[in-house]
Design a protein around this motif. Structure first.
Motif: not given
Length: 236
Positions: A56-57, A59-60, A63-64, A110, A112
């Motif tokens: 999940d981290a 994927e974030k 995206l950033k 979670c 993402r």
């Protein structure tokens, strides 16, 4: 000022019994498991938990744009492989249940990671690289088109001869989505069906098969995706 009041009942004083004694040593460490099998099970479930949180981290971060596409793809692929490897064990899979049940049990949020685990491939594979578009009109493009076409034909031939097991179809479908994304970054008719079938196959066990109705629908969708892919090339 104060008056003597009588209670409606007479409290019974607590008199400890000498026979009472502690049944456990309060200084002794409490263990979750008592056997090697139980310990291995808890270790696997803990690893799955950490994989979901890490994914999940990741994927974030992707995206950033705080991680390169190459590093994201490598790390995501490794996490997905570790997730599947842990659940390949029948005992672990039974204790795990399914993703939504596991998330509820451990109060996990979670979204993402959930989506990535449903699809089963990195976003860079699903959508294609974002840092560059496909190049057109070159010899390299012709080679990529041929490769993508061959991947479609290989998949459809596999369905026709009855090779409809998940462990046969899923890798072929991943090859197709990778191949077409190298050729074109444009959407084409029924491309979304490829991702939908990736999700469907990803939820199946390795030895599970598509039933007859699923196989016919799968073949039809892949034929439509193939025609959509070829039509897109003619427009470019």
């Amino acid at each position: 000022m104060y008056t003597n009041r009588q209670f409606a009942y007479a409290p019974t004083p607590y008199i400890p019994r000498a026979a009472l004694s502690a049944t456990i040593n309060l200084d002794e460490e409490v263990k979750l498991s008592t056997t090697t099998t139980e310990r291995d099970l808890y270790d696997s479930l803990a690893e799955i938990y950490s994989i979901i949180v890490t994914l999940d981290a990741l994927e974030k971060g992707y995206l950033k744009d705080s991680i390169t596409e190459a590093d994201y793809t490598e790390t995501c692929s490794r996490l997905l492989k570790q997730y599947k490897s842990n659940l390949a064990d029948e005992t672990v899979a039974q204790a795990f249940g399914d993703l939504e049940t596991f998330k509820r049990e451990w109060n996990m949020e979670c979204p993402r990671a959930t989506e990535r685990l449903r699809i089963g491939i990195p976003a860079t594979v699903e959508q294609g690289p974002t840092h560059k578009g496909a190049q057109h009109g070159s010899d390299a493009d012709a080679t990529l088109v041929v490769a993508a076409t061959e991947n479609f034909i290989t998949l459809m031939d596999a369905i026709k001869i009855g090779l409809v097991e998940k462990d046969t179809l899923h890798p072929l479908l991943v090859d197709i989505i990778q191949a077409v994304n190298k050729v074109t970054d444009k959407e084409f008719e029924s491309k979304g069906k490829i991702v939908q079938w990736l999700i469907t196959l990803n939820q199946m066990r390795a030895a599970e098969k598509l039933n007859d109705d699923q196989a016919r629908e799968f073949q039809f969708d892949m034929e439509q995706a193939y025609y959509g892919f070829k039509a897109t090339l003619k427009k470019e």
